[in-house]
Design an enzyme around this catalytic site. Sequence first.
Site, mmCIF file in Angstrom:
data_model
loop_
_atom_site.group_PDB
_atom_site.id
_atom_site.type_symbol
_atom_site.label_atom_id
_atom_site.label_comp_id
_atom_site.label_asym_id
_atom_site.label_seq_id
_atom_site.Cartn_x
_atom_site.Cartn_y
_atom_site.Cartn_z
ATOM 1 N N GLU A 259 0.845 -1.209 0.000
ATOM 2 C CA GLU A 259 0.000 0.000 0.000
ATOM 3 C C GLU A 259 0.870 1.245 0.000
ATOM 4 O O GLU A 259 0.592 2.215 0.709
ATOM 5 C CB GLU A 259 -0.925 0.009 1.227
ATOM 6 C CG GLU A 259 -1.798 -1.225 1.336
ATOM 7 C CD GLU A 259 -2.740 -1.210 2.538
ATOM 8 O OE1 GLU A 259 -2.939 -0.149 3.151
ATOM 9 O OE2 GLU A 259 -3.278 -2.295 2.856
ATOM 10 N N ASP B 31 2.632 4.593 -0.079
ATOM 11 C CA ASP B 31 2.512 6.027 -0.357
ATOM 12 C C ASP B 31 3.452 6.759 0.591
ATOM 13 O O ASP B 31 3.716 6.302 1.695
ATOM 14 C CB ASP B 31 1.064 6.545 -0.292
ATOM 15 C CG ASP B 31 0.332 6.252 1.011
ATOM 16 O OD1 ASP B 31 0.961 5.842 1.993
ATOM 17 O OD2 ASP B 31 -0.905 6.450 1.040
HETATM 18 C C1 XIL Z 1 -8.201 2.959 3.345
HETATM 19 C C2 XIL Z 1 -8.836 3.472 2.056
HETATM 20 O O1 XIL Z 1 -7.797 3.974 1.231
HETATM 21 C C3 XIL Z 1 -9.829 4.547 2.366
HETATM 22 O O2 XIL Z 1 -10.540 4.903 1.193
HETATM 23 C C4 XIL Z 1 -10.812 4.088 3.426
HETATM 24 O O3 XIL Z 1 -11.654 5.151 3.791
HETATM 25 C C5 XIL Z 1 -10.091 3.566 4.644
HETATM 26 O O4 XIL Z 1 -9.181 2.545 4.251
HETATM 27 N N1 XIL Z 1 -4.614 0.197 5.628
HETATM 28 C C6 XIL Z 1 -5.320 -0.630 4.812
HETATM 29 C C7 XIL Z 1 -6.194 -0.060 3.772
HETATM 30 O O5 XIL Z 1 -5.121 -1.860 4.871
HETATM 31 O O6 XIL Z 1 -7.337 -0.856 3.547
HETATM 32 C C8 XIL Z 1 -6.638 1.339 4.131
HETATM 33 O O7 XIL Z 1 -7.388 1.860 3.031
HETATM 34 C C9 XIL Z 1 -5.452 2.187 4.469
HETATM 35 C C10 XIL Z 1 -4.697 1.634 5.632
#
Ligand code: XIL
Length: 447
Positions: free
Chosen positions: A270, A272
């Site tokens: 994930e 960023d």
């Molecule tokens: C986040 C999404 O990006 C948002 O749109 C939502 O409101 C909340 O969740 N960890 C995770 C992801 O495993 O599923 C999360 O995604 C960010 C943090």
Amino acid sequence: MTLTVKSVARVSLVSTLVLAAAGAAVLAASPASGAASTLAAAAQQSGRYFGTAVAANKLGDSTYTGILNREFDMVTAENEMKMDATEPNQGQFSYGNADRIVNQARNQGKRVRGHALAWHSQQPGWMQNMSGTALRNAMLNHVTQVATYYRGKIYAWDVVNEAFADGSSGGRRDSNLQRTGNDWIEAAFRAARAADPGAKLCYNDYNTDNWSHAKTQGVYRMVQDFKSRGVPIDCVGFQAHFNSGNPVPSNYHTTLQNFAALGVDVQITELDIEGSGSTQAQQYQGVTQACLAVARCTGITVWGIRDTDSWRASGTPLLFDGSGNKKAAYTSVLNALNAGTGTTTPPTSTTTTTSNPGGGGCTATYSEGEKWSDRFNGQVTVSGTDNWIVTVTVSSPQRIIATWNTSASWDSANVMTARPNGSGNTFGFTIMHGGNWNWPTVSCRVA
Ligand code: XIL
């Protein structure tokens, strides 16, 4: 001849990427000929993927899908496969939005990471207040139903997400699922394996990037325990949400390598990084290089396409700006992917040149040497004079442990001054990198 050069450059892994200290600008050069021109193609050169989170409600945006189709070969549903989305009422499953993402990806020849089967967060209302055996059974049924529905279509499932506590305990996070018994995680993995034996099964979490953090150690011990007892786990996902309070750790490569050594794949799931410009670009480069340096790091997924698509848009943490233009961070990732081929066949030498800002009549060219898991070699060739003084600056936690063909001294831990020792104008050194693969800064002046 005297060369005039504006600044001492911080030398990056790739010749086309020079982060000029004075201008703090990343020069976005086109990839060298033969290099891949998209993230997916560049990652594929070393057998890896490059993915993104996708939101179903953006698939009608042609700028968004244009970038998606062009740049990425792995897709994660940002929210659409979570428990609240797929089982809004107990026993009633809803796959419309998730299917839109899966079908779009598969029609474009992309693979899908499933996210996430069991999690304390984004549970449907009916589940939030459940407990005990009823909750355990509802969770296991959810895992079974969803993994069965998508059987054969998922490269890897985040079976359990975020089950460890932040802070110094290294233990589990309290949640309704945890209170059903400490074995809830392995029970979820066993149910997922039975439902889709072809999917890789991952544990996924955040703040597990720094090897010295208690949470990282806690997850490591769980994976070690699962492997020793035959609990079906194939991979560990590192969310990698970074910002100034949670920076990219210099030991990231160590973390990924140590988990991989347990016999699991590792994936950055994930990614960023809040920030902008060359600082952000360098951090993205470091994360990419950390993955490339670990043979079992099978791919990287960024958590969205454009900054404006991000769940934390104000931090501008992604690779494309709000208009869909490539940012400096994009170029640094692409170049790192093009330069890196993994641990087994380290990248061959690439060079770049820096010179003395004072116009002292010499040029120092750094080139990459051999790489190992804990150290790498570099060499500097000087032209313009035989009477040089070259300064080599490494960044923490790197340290120079050996030199050859030069007479060198260290002013501080990070700065080495090198002079000729009668062996010509090329000298070399070995850097213990401590997980930081950045090239050193080199500059020269006439003695
Ligand atoms: C986040 C999404 O990006 C948002 O749109 C939502 O409101 C909340 O969740 N960890 C995770 C992801 O495993 O599923 C999360 O995604 C960010 C943090």
